[in-house]
Design a protein around this motif. Structure first.
Motif, PDB file in Angstrom:
ATOM      1  N   CYS A  35       0.836  -1.208   0.000  1.00 36.41           N
ATOM      2  CA  CYS A  35       0.000   0.000   0.000  1.00 36.41           C
ATOM      3  C   CYS A  35       0.868   1.254   0.000  1.00 36.41           C
ATOM      4  O   CYS A  35       0.600   2.214  -0.735  1.00 36.41           O
ATOM      5  CB  CYS A  35      -0.949  -0.012   1.203  1.00 36.41           C
ATOM      6  SG  CYS A  35      -2.172  -1.333   1.177  1.00 36.41           S
ATOM      7  N   TRP A  36       1.912   1.261   0.818  1.00 37.16           N
ATOM      8  CA  TRP A  36       2.821   2.405   0.853  1.00 37.16           C
ATOM      9  C   TRP A  36       3.714   2.453  -0.381  1.00 37.16           C
ATOM     10  O   TRP A  36       4.001   3.536  -0.899  1.00 37.16           O
ATOM     11  CB  TRP A  36       3.670   2.377   2.127  1.00 37.16           C
ATOM     12  CG  TRP A  36       2.923   2.796   3.338  1.00 37.16           C
ATOM     13  CD1 TRP A  36       2.567   4.067   3.705  1.00 37.16           C
ATOM     14  CD2 TRP A  36       2.396   1.947   4.375  1.00 37.16           C
ATOM     15  NE1 TRP A  36       1.870   4.059   4.893  1.00 37.16           N
ATOM     16  CE2 TRP A  36       1.753   2.778   5.331  1.00 37.16           C
ATOM     17  CE3 TRP A  36       2.422   0.572   4.607  1.00 37.16           C
ATOM     18  CZ2 TRP A  36       1.151   2.275   6.475  1.00 37.16           C
ATOM     19  CZ3 TRP A  36       1.809   0.067   5.745  1.00 37.16           C
ATOM     20  CH2 TRP A  36       1.178   0.912   6.660  1.00 37.16           C
ATOM     21  N   LEU A  37       4.170   1.306  -0.857  1.00 36.03           N
ATOM     22  CA  LEU A  37       5.018   1.287  -2.044  1.00 36.03           C
ATOM     23  C   LEU A  37       4.290   1.868  -3.249  1.00 36.03           C
ATOM     24  O   LEU A  37       4.866   2.634  -4.023  1.00 36.03           O
ATOM     25  CB  LEU A  37       5.466  -0.148  -2.352  1.00 36.03           C
ATOM     26  CG  LEU A  37       6.338  -0.843  -1.302  1.00 36.03           C
ATOM     27  CD1 LEU A  37       6.752  -2.225  -1.797  1.00 36.03           C
ATOM     28  CD2 LEU A  37       7.563  -0.014  -0.958  1.00 36.03           C
ATOM     29  N   GLY A  41       5.355   5.315  -4.935  1.00 32.29           N
ATOM     30  CA  GLY A  41       5.916   5.088  -6.260  1.00 32.29           C
ATOM     31  C   GLY A  41       7.223   4.321  -6.212  1.00 32.29           C
ATOM     32  O   GLY A  41       8.137   4.584  -7.013  1.00 32.29           O
ATOM     33  N   TRP A  42       7.314   3.383  -5.285  1.00 30.17           N
ATOM     34  CA  TRP A  42       8.536   2.617  -5.091  1.00 30.17           C
ATOM     35  C   TRP A  42       8.445   1.211  -5.681  1.00 30.17           C
ATOM     36  O   TRP A  42       9.089   0.288  -5.194  1.00 30.17           O
ATOM     37  CB  TRP A  42       8.849   2.508  -3.597  1.00 30.17           C
ATOM     38  CG  TRP A  42       9.572   3.694  -3.056  1.00 30.17           C
ATOM     39  CD1 TRP A  42       9.963   4.795  -3.729  1.00 30.17           C
ATOM     40  CD2 TRP A  42       9.986   3.897  -1.699  1.00 30.17           C
ATOM     41  NE1 TRP A  42      10.580   5.682  -2.889  1.00 30.17           N
ATOM     42  CE2 TRP A  42      10.618   5.153  -1.635  1.00 30.17           C
ATOM     43  CE3 TRP A  42       9.876   3.131  -0.534  1.00 30.17           C
ATOM     44  CZ2 TRP A  42      11.148   5.653  -0.461  1.00 30.17           C
ATOM     45  CZ3 TRP A  42      10.393   3.631   0.641  1.00 30.17           C
ATOM     46  CH2 TRP A  42      11.032   4.883   0.682  1.00 30.17           C
ATOM     47  N   SER A  43       7.692   1.038  -6.723  1.00 27.04           N
ATOM     48  CA  SER A  43       7.556  -0.290  -7.314  1.00 27.04           C
ATOM     49  C   SER A  43       8.902  -0.828  -7.794  1.00 27.04           C
ATOM     50  O   SER A  43       9.242  -1.996  -7.574  1.00 27.04           O
ATOM     51  CB  SER A  43       6.579  -0.241  -8.492  1.00 27.04           C
ATOM     52  OG  SER A  43       5.303   0.186  -8.062  1.00 27.04           O
ATOM     53  N   LEU A  44       9.692   0.030  -8.447  1.00 27.06           N
ATOM     54  CA  LEU A  44      11.000  -0.389  -8.944  1.00 27.06           C
ATOM     55  C   LEU A  44      11.947  -0.715  -7.793  1.00 27.06           C
ATOM     56  O   LEU A  44      12.766  -1.624  -7.898  1.00 27.06           O
ATOM     57  CB  LEU A  44      11.595   0.703  -9.845  1.00 27.06           C
ATOM     58  CG  LEU A  44      12.904   0.352 -10.567  1.00 27.06           C
ATOM     59  CD1 LEU A  44      12.725  -0.891 -11.433  1.00 27.06           C
ATOM     60  CD2 LEU A  44      13.387   1.520 -11.409  1.00 27.06           C
ATOM     61  N   MET A  45      11.818   0.015  -6.696  1.00 29.36           N
ATOM     62  CA  MET A  45      12.656  -0.277  -5.529  1.00 29.36           C
ATOM     63  C   MET A  45      12.319  -1.650  -4.966  1.00 29.36           C
ATOM     64  O   MET A  45      13.211  -2.402  -4.536  1.00 29.36           O
ATOM     65  CB  MET A  45      12.464   0.793  -4.456  1.00 29.36           C
ATOM     66  CG  MET A  45      13.347   0.603  -3.221  1.00 29.36           C
ATOM     67  SD  MET A  45      15.103   0.741  -3.563  1.00 29.36           S
ATOM     68  CE  MET A  45      15.286   2.533  -3.559  1.00 29.36           C
ATOM     69  N   LEU A 206       4.670  -7.806  -3.745  1.00 29.23           N
ATOM     70  CA  LEU A 206       4.953  -6.506  -3.150  1.00 29.23           C
ATOM     71  C   LEU A 206       4.203  -5.361  -3.818  1.00 29.23           C
ATOM     72  O   LEU A 206       4.089  -4.283  -3.242  1.00 29.23           O
ATOM     73  CB  LEU A 206       6.465  -6.212  -3.224  1.00 29.23           C
ATOM     74  CG  LEU A 206       7.349  -6.932  -2.206  1.00 29.23           C
ATOM     75  CD1 LEU A 206       8.816  -6.737  -2.551  1.00 29.23           C
ATOM     76  CD2 LEU A 206       7.067  -6.432  -0.798  1.00 29.23           C
ATOM     77  N   ILE A 207       3.711  -5.563  -5.015  1.00 33.97           N
ATOM     78  CA  ILE A 207       3.085  -4.467  -5.760  1.00 33.97           C
ATOM     79  C   ILE A 207       1.617  -4.719  -6.074  1.00 33.97           C
ATOM     80  O   ILE A 207       0.756  -3.853  -5.873  1.00 33.97           O
ATOM     81  CB  ILE A 207       3.848  -4.196  -7.076  1.00 33.97           C
ATOM     82  CG1 ILE A 207       5.313  -3.884  -6.787  1.00 33.97           C
ATOM     83  CG2 ILE A 207       3.197  -3.062  -7.846  1.00 33.97           C
ATOM     84  CD1 ILE A 207       5.531  -2.705  -5.857  1.00 33.97           C
TER      85      ILE A 207
END
Length: 293
Positions: A35-37, A41-45, A206-207
């Motif tokens: 939810c936070w990712l 916008g941290w999908s790539l991370m 994770l996404i």
């Protein structure tokens, strides 16, 4: 086969019970963090960290240490390296992430190829949820509970950081510390999911749940309830489907999550179009009228 037999038959096998337990735990923890990712916008991370833990797992195997220890160390190292490359030179964050995670992932593949072992280390890449032991389940449960507890306890601070870091700083919070904490939890979560679906598919857990929940609601509090619930349901559906269809378990769980996202997307698309048709003053209607006029 009736419905009762369909549901009960896999539960008669101990390895399936362990598989269900570890996959549900991993799915719930990943979905909560996702939810936070998705919001930040941290999908790539998430992709970077999930792949970067591979050499740590292999080195832990060589040293006879728990896989989780090596994975956590390399997860933190990957996050630190991305920060160093990004902050000390002209390289942008997305490029830094790409360089770090591909290099570490390649290092892990090389280590696997030269490491003599009676254990098939390739299951770390593609997952082997049906082969987890009781110790693996205990390890994942402990890491999952710790990660979930921190996320729940600091949810308001993390949410404020995700929406507006400057406002968080004005309220006395440390945005850098909150960002570092989220990245550390990302590394722990990648380790939790590693046993269930392997390095390659961790990023899906994770996404996808967070992205699906975001399609169904605009309220972040509801996202934190919808995402783990959907992820747990997809874990069960995927494992039951893999058992009865005799297919790979990890990919089936990911496919179930993908199907849930597709349904949510179609529902949102239909709802948006229906609202546009019913609302004569919607922006799309007004633009159409302006062109016609």
């Amino acid at each position: 086969m009736n419905l009762v037999e369909f549901l009960v038959e896999p539960l008669r096998l101990e390895f399936m019970v362990r598989a269900i337990a570890i996959t549900v735990i991993a799915s719930v923890v990943c979905a909560t963090l996702s939810c936070w990712l998705v919001l930040i916008g941290w999908s790539l991370m998430g992709d970077a960290v999930s792949h970067a833990v591979l050499p740590g797992v292999v080195l832990a195997h060589i040293a006879g240490a728990p896989f989780a220890l090596g994975a956590i160390l390399f997860g933190f190292a990957a996050v630190a390296l991305v920060g160093v490359v990004r902050d000390t030179g002209p390289t942008k964050e997305d490029a830094a992430i790409g360089v770090v995670f591909t290099t570490l992932f390649a290092l892990g593949l090389v280590l696997i190829s030269v490491t003599p072992s009676h254990v098939d280390l390739h299951h770390i890449i593609f997952g082997s949820v049906l082969g987890v032991s009781r110790s693996d389940l205990t390890q994942v449960a402990v890491l999952g509970i710790v990660t979930l507890a921190v996320l729940v306890y600091k949810r308001r601070d993390f949410t404020l950081y995700a929406f507006d870091p400057n406002h968080a700083h004005a309220l006395g919070l440390n945005p850098r510390l909150l960002g570092a904490a989220l990245l550390g939890l990302l590394a722990l979560t990648a380790v939790v999911a590693l046993q269930a679906v392997g390095v390659v598919l961790v990023v899906a857990l994770l996404i996808t749940p967070g992205a699906t929940a975001h399609l169904l609601t605009n309220r972040f509090g509801r996202m934190l309830l919808i995402a783990p619930t959907l992820a747990a349901a997809c874990a069960l559906i995927g494992l039951y489907a893999s058992y009865h269809l005799d297919t790979a378990s990890g990919p089936m769980v990911v496919l179930a999550n993908g199907a849930a996202f597709t349904l949510a997307y179609l529902f949102r698309l239909g709802h948006t179009r229906g609202t546009t048709r019913r609302n004569p003053t919607s922006p799309r209607r007004l633009r159409s009228r302006a062109r016609a006029g």
